[in-house]
Design a protein around this motif. Structure first.
Motif, short mmCIF file in Angstrom:
data_model
loop_
_atom_site.label_atom_id
_atom_site.label_comp_id
_atom_site.label_asym_id
_atom_site.label_seq_id
_atom_site.Cartn_x
_atom_site.Cartn_y
_atom_site.Cartn_z
N PRO A 142 17.37 14.49 -27.75
CA PRO A 142 18.38 14.25 -26.72
C PRO A 142 18.98 15.52 -26.12
CG PRO A 142 18.81 12.89 -28.65
CD PRO A 142 17.68 13.79 -29.01
N GLU A 143 19.26 16.52 -26.94
CA GLU A 143 19.92 17.71 -26.41
C GLU A 143 18.96 18.85 -26.10
OE1 GLU A 143 23.95 18.75 -27.86
OE2 GLU A 143 23.57 17.29 -29.42
N GLU A 183 13.84 23.64 -20.93
CA GLU A 183 13.24 24.12 -19.68
C GLU A 183 13.26 25.64 -19.57
OE1 GLU A 183 13.98 21.35 -16.13
OE2 GLU A 183 15.67 20.99 -17.46
N TRP A 231 29.72 6.49 -21.73
CA TRP A 231 28.45 7.03 -21.23
C TRP A 231 28.22 6.61 -19.78
CZ3 TRP A 231 23.97 4.38 -19.65
CH2 TRP A 231 22.88 5.21 -19.38
N HIS A 258 14.97 12.09 -19.30
CA HIS A 258 14.66 13.33 -18.58
C HIS A 258 13.15 13.33 -18.36
CE1 HIS A 258 16.18 17.74 -18.31
NE2 HIS A 258 15.42 17.42 -17.30
N ARG A 305 23.91 18.59 -20.07
CA ARG A 305 23.57 18.40 -21.47
C ARG A 305 24.66 17.67 -22.26
NH1 ARG A 305 23.59 21.57 -25.94
NH2 ARG A 305 24.75 23.14 -24.81
N LEU A 313 26.09 15.04 -21.71
CA LEU A 313 25.87 13.60 -21.76
C LEU A 313 25.06 13.19 -22.99
CD1 LEU A 313 25.22 12.97 -18.00
CD2 LEU A 313 27.02 11.89 -19.36
N ALA A 314 24.26 14.13 -23.48
CA ALA A 314 23.43 13.84 -24.66
C ALA A 314 24.26 13.74 -25.93
CB ALA A 314 22.35 14.91 -24.81
N ARG A 315 25.50 14.10 -25.86
CA ARG A 315 26.35 14.04 -27.04
C ARG A 315 26.98 12.66 -27.24
NH1 ARG A 315 29.00 18.00 -29.35
NH2 ARG A 315 29.17 16.41 -30.92
N MET A 346 19.44 6.75 -22.78
CA MET A 346 20.73 7.43 -22.62
C MET A 346 20.57 8.91 -22.30
SD MET A 346 23.14 5.66 -25.46
CE MET A 346 24.68 6.09 -24.68
N THR A 347 19.39 9.45 -22.55
CA THR A 347 19.18 10.88 -22.31
C THR A 347 17.86 11.10 -21.58
OG1 THR A 347 18.30 10.98 -24.55
CG2 THR A 347 20.53 11.75 -24.24
N HIS A 359 10.98 13.72 -16.05
CA HIS A 359 10.16 14.49 -15.11
C HIS A 359 10.01 15.96 -15.49
CE1 HIS A 359 11.68 10.87 -12.97
NE2 HIS A 359 10.37 10.72 -12.84
N THR A 395 8.17 16.88 -12.15
CA THR A 395 7.08 16.07 -11.65
C THR A 395 7.65 14.88 -10.89
OG1 THR A 395 7.06 14.88 -13.74
CG2 THR A 395 5.54 16.73 -13.52
N LEU A 396 6.79 14.25 -10.09
CA LEU A 396 7.23 13.08 -9.32
C LEU A 396 7.30 11.85 -10.21
CD1 LEU A 396 7.94 11.89 -6.57
CD2 LEU A 396 5.51 11.44 -6.23
N ARG A 442 24.51 12.33 -32.65
CA ARG A 442 25.28 12.79 -31.48
C ARG A 442 26.53 13.54 -31.91
NH1 ARG A 442 21.75 9.13 -29.96
NH2 ARG A 442 21.28 9.05 -27.75
N ASN A 461 10.65 10.28 -9.66
CA ASN A 461 11.71 11.28 -9.75
C ASN A 461 12.57 11.19 -8.49
OD1 ASN A 461 13.29 13.47 -10.05
ND2 ASN A 461 11.62 14.89 -10.55
N ARG A 493 19.04 20.77 -13.15
CA ARG A 493 19.18 20.58 -14.60
C ARG A 493 20.03 19.35 -14.87
NH1 ARG A 493 19.25 25.07 -17.24
NH2 ARG A 493 18.58 23.69 -18.90
N HIS A 494 19.71 18.68 -15.95
CA HIS A 494 20.53 17.52 -16.34
C HIS A 494 21.70 18.02 -17.17
CE1 HIS A 494 17.36 14.14 -15.81
NE2 HIS A 494 17.25 15.06 -14.88
#
Lengths: 468, 218
Positions: A145-146, A173, B116, A88, B103, B105-107, A85-86, A90, A4-5, A238, B195, B100-101
């Motif tokens: 986060p993951e 996703e 980070w 996302h 992953r 980095l989430a650790r 830190m994680t 959009h 999404t925007l 983590r 975005n 895709r982001h």
């Protein structure tokens, strides 16, 4: 999957902003079908007061297989997508991740474009789940986060005991199963619920039982010899490592739902213990972190209620009392009220937990119950007791269902537990009252378990910004 | 060392890219806001900034320093300029195709903020974006003695470029963090967090394209 925007409007930076969001229009309710004559289903219930179909099932998503035994489920994405830190932000909160607890099959249900006509878009077969994770009997779903985290109750093998249960990861996703989450599980051997504080980087998990202890019903000998779970596990989120385990004492059997404070600056949360085998009491425990060390204290107890053995099922006749059997707890987004479902005695309690170490009873409604069988205020018979509770984001309504788990329902409520969903209105400042107009009677043959609210609810979202 | 007077455009680009990186919530200002709010004091917003800046400057240096040592002759600078342009375009196209982001980095937990920040900047290709501008600042020498001097200058100029860029990033990121913490509030995140994944990818490609054109015409 489209990005999404701007952030999904149902992602909220803080619990306070989530409370100010729009009112839920739909509830999604898990409808297990224990007779296996048809597949389980997810019911879509209209929750808009004044609507012609208020309190009615407007759509039913029937699954593709029979005997999955739906229990808990969750969203592919939630407010944790705004965590710094994680981040996302959009992706969309759009897909319900619906595990079959008995089959280990996982359904992905798309709630867009029309939430009232959600449909199955992907089915992940049990073989794939078990092969990729080593786990079976998926349960709690959280978005973090993951990606998507799913706890499980079993390992490999026919009865799920050939390896240990744990948590696995799924892509939020593509819904690809990534693999087991733990790097070092320490002494953890059982599993059930889990949640976390993302900014403080820890996770908490609880223990119910291994599959042979629940799939065919409660095993009384195991319970009386304290062989169900009784330990909380604390993890570095983590690093995926168990950092501490707290044994609540062997008599405190079955710590189930983990409810951390929603405000990430708060270092505490709650867990409900189903039964103390020394006195049939249920208890609420507050766990907290102090100088890097976790602690847990019993902060509220609920007594069993004496009852005429003639009114009791064989399992309880010898005790002459009904244990409260706290099977679910849920915390409002302002961290003020903890709702406690006493499935045995047929009561939903509301505790004021403004001081988390001193929960005080603020309200209660009685409905159902093994001995009391209190009818709903609109006169309808109510079998079972208050079970899975879901509080609206604004904290003004508490929805709940009446079934625990097929084989356990049959032991405690041998006359049957036809699926129901009711709602209690919350009075400002405390106190609850059942809503006479809202009583969902699901089609005969279905039971009802966890409820999810459109746009998120009090056991869905994790926040990385405090309310003030 | 190349003075600002000689290459105003390059220095403007270095600062401009700093602002651009600073605006991106993924580069750290959002963490500073969360940190301040959790500790309920403004100083905690600023306390988060040094590790974020340290990670960012390291990410820049990690990309620029090897080139400070490699690019000493005109031919080398030109070859590396072409390489940087192609790499940027390729990375931008990759980012366009794969949204895709990462992953991994989430650790990384909040106790490892420098790492980070370093990895966030690297994963976004932030250092790479700066590379052609840096190469454009290099002045080639031909005799050997001067080349040794050049390598030394290269390290110095790469460090200065990384520092100037990161200062700009820190300035704008810190200002946004403070504005959100103190005045604007969290609702802004819901309304104004656009975005930028596509814009960022396009930016990588555009900078890569400019680098190619300038290197060829140099």
């Amino acid at each position: 999957m489209t990005a999404t925007l701007r952030p999904d409007p149902t992602f909220y930076p803080s619990p306070k902003l989530a409370m100010a969001g729009p009112t839920e229009r739909y509830a999604y309710t898990a409808l297990p079908r224990p007779d296996k004559t048809r597949p389980d289903a997810i019911g879509v219930v209209d929750t808009v007061r004044g609507s012609k179909t208020f309190g009615k099932v407007v759509h039913k998503i029937e699954l593709t297989h029979k005997g999955d035994e739906l229990h808990h489920f969750g969203w592919n994405a939630c407010s944790s997508m705004l965590c710094p830190m994680t981040a996302h932000p959009h992706v969309e909160r759009r897909y319900l991740i619906v595990p079959g607890m008995r089959s280990s099959r996982i359904y992905i249900i798309d709630t867009k474009p029309d939430p009232a006509h959600a449909k199955i878009v992907k089915v992940i077969e049990p073989e794939e789940v078990i092969e990729k994770t080593g786990y079976s009997r998926p349960h709690t779903v959280h978005c973090g986060p993951e990606g998507i985290y799913i706890s499980t109750l079993g390992g490999r093998g026919k009865d799920g005991t050939e390896s240990l249960p744990g948590v696995f990861l799924m892509d939020c996703e593509t819904f690809d199963i990534i693999g087991p989450w733990e790097m070092d599980r320490g002494p953890q051997k059982m599993s059930y619920d889990f949640w976390w504080n993302i900014t403080k980087d820890y996770m908490i998990s609880s223990e119910w039982a291994l599959p042979p202890q629940f799939e065919n019903g409660l095993v009384a000998e195991d319970l009386l010899s304290n062989r169900y779970g009784h330990t909380l596990h604390f993890w570095n989120l983590r690093q995926r490592k168990n950092v501490q385990s707290i044994d609540l004492g062997a008599n405190h059997q079955m710590p189930l739902e983990i409810r951390p404070a929603h405000d990430p600056s708060r270092n505490y949360g709650f867990v409900g213990v189903v039964v103390d085998t020394t006195n049939l009491e249920a208890s609420i425990w507050t766990w907290y972190r102090e100088k890097g060390t976790f602690k847990a204290a019993k902060t509220a107890t609920i007594s069993p209620e004496p009852a005429d053995p003639a009114k009791l099922p064989p399992l309880l006749k010898g005790f002459g009392a009904v244990p409260p059997l706290v099977s679910d707890i849920d915390l409002s987004l302002d961290d003020k009220f903890l709702y406690v479902a006493c499935w045995g005695t047929g009561e939903l309690r509301q505790y004021d937990v403004s001081d988390p170490m001193k929960p005080t009873l603020a309200g209660s409604v009685k409905v159902g119950g093994i001995a009391d069988r209190t009818p709903h205020p609109n006169g309808t018979a109510f079998a079972g007791g208050p079970q899975m509770v879901e509080i609206s984001r604004d904290g003004k309504r508490a929805y709940f269902t009446n079934s625990l788990y097929s084989t356990w329902d049959d032991q405690f409520y041998p006359d049957g537990v036809p699926g129901l969903q009711v709602m209690a209105n919350v009075k400002p400042g405390g106190g609850i009252e059942l809503d006479k107009e809202f009583l969902v009677e699901f089609e005969p043959g279905y039971r009802s378990h966890q409820v999810r609210l459109e746009g998120g609810d009090c056991s869905t979202d994790s926040f990385c910004f405090p309310s003030k | 060392m190349t003075s600002i007077a000689e290459h105003p455009g390059a220095w403007l680009a270095i600062v401009g890219l700093g602002f651009y990186h600073g605006i991106n919530p993924g580069m750290g200002w959002l963490f500073a806001v969360s940190n301040g709010m959790q500790e309920r004091r403004g100083s905690a917003v600023f306390a988060a900034l040094p590790p974020i800046a340290a990670g960012h400057v390291l990410a820049m240096a990690a990309v620029l320093l090897p080139f400070a040592l490699l690019a000493v002759s005109m031919e080398q600078i030109k070859a590396l300029g072409l390489l940087a342009g192609v790499a940027l375009i390729a990375f931008g196209v990759y980012k366009l195709v794969n949204r895709r982001h990462p992953r991994f980095l989430a650790r990384i937990g909040p106790d490892r903020l420098v790492l980070w920040s370093f990895l966030m900047a690297t994963a976004h290709g932030a250092g790479l974006m700066l590379l052609p501008v840096y190469l454009g600042l290099r002045v080639p020498h031909h005799d050997h003695a001067a080349m040794a001097q050049m390598a030394g200058d290269g390290i110095l100029s790469a460090s200065v470029v990384a520092l100037v860029h990161t200062s700009a990033m820190l300035l704008i990121g810190g200002a946004i963090a403070w504005a959100v913490y103190r005045y604007l509030g969290l609702r802004l995140l819901q309304r104004a967090w656009f975005n930028l994944d596509l814009v960022w990818a396009a930016c990588l490609i555009v900078v890569g394209g400019i680098a190619l054109v300038m290197t060829i015409n140099a």
